[in-house]
Motif scaffolding. Sequence first.
Motif, mmCIF file in Angstrom:
data_model
loop_
_atom_site.group_PDB
_atom_site.id
_atom_site.type_symbol
_atom_site.label_atom_id
_atom_site.label_comp_id
_atom_site.label_asym_id
_atom_site.label_seq_id
_atom_site.Cartn_x
_atom_site.Cartn_y
_atom_site.Cartn_z
ATOM 1 N N THR A 155 42.835 36.619 33.285
ATOM 2 C CA THR A 155 42.031 37.690 33.781
ATOM 3 C C THR A 155 42.921 39.132 34.208
ATOM 4 O O THR A 155 41.700 40.288 34.035
ATOM 5 N N CYS A 156 43.909 39.383 33.707
ATOM 6 C CA CYS A 156 44.812 40.325 34.720
ATOM 7 C C CYS A 156 44.977 41.043 33.069
ATOM 8 O O CYS A 156 45.662 40.703 32.090
ATOM 9 N N GLY A 157 43.949 42.428 33.232
ATOM 10 C CA GLY A 157 44.198 42.558 31.947
ATOM 11 C C GLY A 157 42.713 42.315 31.193
ATOM 12 O O GLY A 157 42.199 42.846 29.632
ATOM 13 N N GLY A 158 42.371 41.370 31.595
ATOM 14 C CA GLY A 158 40.871 40.542 30.726
ATOM 15 C C GLY A 158 39.197 41.259 30.406
ATOM 16 O O GLY A 158 38.677 40.707 29.793
ATOM 17 N N MET A 159 39.411 42.321 31.244
ATOM 18 C CA MET A 159 39.159 43.398 31.005
ATOM 19 C C MET A 159 37.540 42.425 31.295
ATOM 20 O O MET A 159 36.322 42.513 30.734
ATOM 21 N N GLY A 160 37.559 41.890 32.368
ATOM 22 C CA GLY A 160 36.162 41.278 32.836
ATOM 23 C C GLY A 160 35.353 39.775 31.611
ATOM 24 O O GLY A 160 34.484 39.167 32.430
ATOM 25 N N LEU A 161 36.230 39.577 31.013
ATOM 26 C CA LEU A 161 35.513 38.914 30.099
ATOM 27 C C LEU A 161 35.855 36.870 30.893
ATOM 28 O O LEU A 161 35.267 36.113 29.417
ATOM 29 N N THR A 162 36.538 37.095 31.803
ATOM 30 C CA THR A 162 37.277 35.574 31.586
ATOM 31 C C THR A 162 35.666 34.723 33.677
ATOM 32 O O THR A 162 36.315 33.627 33.256
ATOM 33 N N GLY A 163 35.121 36.193 33.419
ATOM 34 C CA GLY A 163 34.299 35.524 34.643
ATOM 35 C C GLY A 163 34.306 36.690 35.776
ATOM 36 O O GLY A 163 34.941 38.208 35.537
ATOM 37 N N ILE A 164 33.753 36.320 37.210
ATOM 38 C CA ILE A 164 33.404 37.388 37.961
ATOM 39 C C ILE A 164 34.552 37.832 39.271
ATOM 40 O O ILE A 164 35.175 36.667 39.837
ATOM 41 N N ILE A 165 35.284 38.659 39.549
ATOM 42 C CA ILE A 165 36.621 38.468 40.356
ATOM 43 C C ILE A 165 35.673 38.526 41.778
ATOM 44 O O ILE A 165 34.687 39.525 41.188
ATOM 45 N N ILE A 166 36.067 37.372 42.602
ATOM 46 C CA ILE A 166 34.910 37.603 43.675
ATOM 47 C C ILE A 166 36.172 38.313 45.298
ATOM 48 O O ILE A 166 35.778 39.285 45.295
ATOM 49 N N SER A 167 37.270 38.390 45.116
ATOM 50 C CA SER A 167 38.463 38.789 46.252
ATOM 51 C C SER A 167 39.403 38.591 45.112
ATOM 52 O O SER A 167 40.136 37.857 44.970
ATOM 53 N N VAL A 168 40.558 39.396 45.812
ATOM 54 C CA VAL A 168 41.929 39.753 45.851
ATOM 55 C C VAL A 168 42.597 39.080 46.508
ATOM 56 O O VAL A 168 42.971 40.165 47.723
ATOM 57 N N THR A 169 43.912 38.533 46.836
ATOM 58 C CA THR A 169 45.027 38.739 47.505
ATOM 59 C C THR A 169 46.450 39.459 47.016
ATOM 60 O O THR A 169 47.198 39.454 45.907
ATOM 61 N N PHE A 170 46.898 40.812 47.501
ATOM 62 C CA PHE A 170 48.586 41.010 46.963
ATOM 63 C C PHE A 170 49.275 41.298 47.993
ATOM 64 O O PHE A 170 48.474 42.179 49.397
ATOM 65 N N ARG A 171 50.380 42.660 47.796
ATOM 66 C CA ARG A 171 51.060 42.475 48.722
ATOM 67 C C ARG A 171 51.148 43.882 48.461
ATOM 68 O O ARG A 171 50.839 44.260 47.824
ATOM 69 N N LEU A 172 51.374 44.777 49.946
ATOM 70 C CA LEU A 172 51.768 46.382 49.976
ATOM 71 C C LEU A 172 52.329 46.446 50.107
ATOM 72 O O LEU A 172 53.456 46.170 50.433
ATOM 73 N N LYS A 173 52.884 48.143 49.905
ATOM 74 C CA LYS A 173 54.125 48.525 50.169
ATOM 75 C C LYS A 173 54.583 49.582 51.606
ATOM 76 O O LYS A 173 53.563 50.436 51.603
ATOM 77 N N SER A 174 55.682 48.999 51.243
ATOM 78 C CA SER A 174 55.744 50.190 53.644
ATOM 79 C C SER A 174 56.357 51.215 52.926
ATOM 80 O O SER A 174 56.644 51.350 52.120
ATOM 81 N N ILE A 175 55.713 51.934 54.261
ATOM 82 C CA ILE A 175 55.639 53.548 53.783
ATOM 83 C C ILE A 175 56.165 53.927 55.336
ATOM 84 O O ILE A 175 55.171 53.478 56.731
ATOM 85 N N ASN A 176 56.536 54.904 55.329
ATOM 86 C CA ASN A 176 57.082 55.734 56.468
ATOM 87 C C ASN A 176 56.081 57.070 57.127
ATOM 88 O O ASN A 176 56.558 57.279 57.869
ATOM 89 N N SER A 177 55.850 57.294 55.986
ATOM 90 C CA SER A 177 54.961 59.048 56.031
ATOM 91 C C SER A 177 54.249 58.873 55.033
ATOM 92 O O SER A 177 53.696 58.147 54.353
ATOM 93 N N ASN A 178 52.946 59.738 55.380
ATOM 94 C CA ASN A 178 51.941 59.992 54.299
ATOM 95 C C ASN A 178 52.574 61.115 53.233
ATOM 96 O O ASN A 178 51.610 62.133 52.567
ATOM 97 N N MET A 179 53.388 61.443 53.600
ATOM 98 C CA MET A 179 53.987 62.769 52.579
ATOM 99 C C MET A 179 54.674 61.858 51.514
ATOM 100 O O MET A 179 55.997 61.012 51.442
ATOM 101 N N ILE A 180 55.352 62.555 50.565
ATOM 102 C CA ILE A 180 55.776 62.923 49.232
ATOM 103 C C ILE A 180 56.325 63.557 48.731
ATOM 104 O O ILE A 180 55.817 64.727 48.707
ATOM 105 N N LYS A 181 57.849 63.208 48.538
ATOM 106 C CA LYS A 181 58.901 64.352 48.320
ATOM 107 C C LYS A 181 58.242 64.674 46.605
ATOM 108 O O LYS A 181 59.220 63.813 45.673
ATOM 109 N N GLN A 182 58.240 65.978 46.427
ATOM 110 C CA GLN A 182 58.074 66.201 45.238
ATOM 111 C C GLN A 182 59.065 66.998 44.311
ATOM 112 O O GLN A 182 58.940 67.791 44.889
#
Length: 431
Positions: A155-182
């Motif tokens: 399913t992951c990478g399967g371009m919708g060909l295994t079924g309809i994805i209904i919901s997803v639970t995933f981990r987020l990344k912790s951040i301390n600011s909304n800025m990026i040092k570029q």
Amino acid sequence: MKIHGWGNYSAINAQVLKPKKINDVQSLITNNDKIIARGLGRSYGDSANNSIVIDTTNLNKIIKFDKVKGLITCESGVSINEINKIIIPNGWFMPVTPGSSYITIGGAVASDVHGKNHHLEGTFSNHILFVDLMLSDGEIITISSTLNSELFQATCGGMGLTGIIISVTFRLKSINSNMIKQTTIKTNSLEELFQKYEENTLSPYSVAWIDLKKRKTINSLLFLGEHVQEGKLFSSNKKQKYIPTKFFSMFLNKYFINLFNNIYYSKNFKKKDIKNIILEDYFYPLDSLVNWNFLYGKKGFIQYQFVIPKLNGVKIINKILDIVNEYNQIPFLAVLKILGPENKNYLSFPMEGYTLALDFKVSKNLLKLISILDNVIISNGGRIYLTKDTIMNKEIFRQCYPQWEKFEVIRDRYKAIGKFSSQQSVRLGLK
Ligand SMILES: Cc1cc2nc3c(=O)[nH]c(=O)nc-3n(C[C@H](O)[C@H](O)[C@H](O)COP(=O)(O)OP(=O)(O)OC[C@H]3O[C@@H](n4cnc5c(N)ncnc54)[C@H](O)[C@@H]3O)c2cc1C
């Protein structure tokens, strides 16, 4: 109605079914055959095209957000843009994000998207705890890397060909600011660019913009990024703008692109430049214009994205650019990223190496050029990205994705064959 991918190429007339709740999806699945899920249509080609599509964008609830643990469960039609508005002010960010925030979570899973941090963090599926997937009989089944794991890998990478994805639970990344040092590093050859990439493999994020107008001197800007450790947390909420595409598309030719590239490149005139920028400006530079994809005119454009192994990387890319030059096709946009090791998913795109995405306006010669490039990439152990693909044939697909047979076995086991199908899957010879 007429639907098409982001490249506006290969449009199709389709019945677009837009369920309001999960029960509606169940009856649509059981009453129709040969259907495909569709999110926000940001895949460039025909992977979300079919004569019947299930538009998931009304399934847009955030079901649960654990602000302490940084876990989120959402319906598949929620966009990354909507998620960012909620998580960034709470000190969290997407663990992996593609170059547009206007994509759904269902689309992110189905394409197993990668971001500017693939070399360190892998694809989106690496950060998923569970997916609820609706099968061909309407049953919802929970899948993960340990639960029904083969179906998860299909399913992951399967371009919708295994079924309809209904919901997803995933981990987020912790951040301390909304800025990026570029940190922007200017380079004047592919060799120098690759060397800078290799020197900066510990940079959390990286992406390079390449100016291909001159075959001999290839100027690039490598943008390294890292989260700023202290600051304010808010989502920038910028308004999107429309551009008069009919007017600009008249001028979108190689002279215009030369001029644009010259201005852009000289604007970033220092050899090395460091500044803090808003997170959205680093990750989603094109999102501020709603309709930039119409700039390429009526025939549309194709984004050709491939990955090649690191060994002989410069040589292979030079060969590809020589062929592109011979065909007199100048890519209007060229973006290079470094990718880390591949995962176990049967059709996920990333593998260790360099990935180059080239945007070409559709023209007579282009399809011929791409079929030649396909063979160069295959013979050098590379792969072409399905979510950008519009014209790959069955033979090339099978060489790019040698686990396709396993993918079909899993689809067969879960009775997805005959039920879930797209314009792309038919072209690629999937059942
Ligand atoms: C400007 C821009 C930048 C991008 N940058 C990147 C990048 O850096 N990295 C990257 O990996 N990709 C990138 N992409 C591609 C994009 O992330 C993928 O194409 C993504 O899948 C689009 O999501 P969508 O919601 O628009 O899906 P759609 O285009 O509507 O569908 C894409 C595929 O997902 C399937 N799908 C959608 N929803 C579901 C569902 N609920 N259940 C089952 N299948 C579903 C469809 O059937 C289809 O096969 C970029 C695209 C754009 C336009």
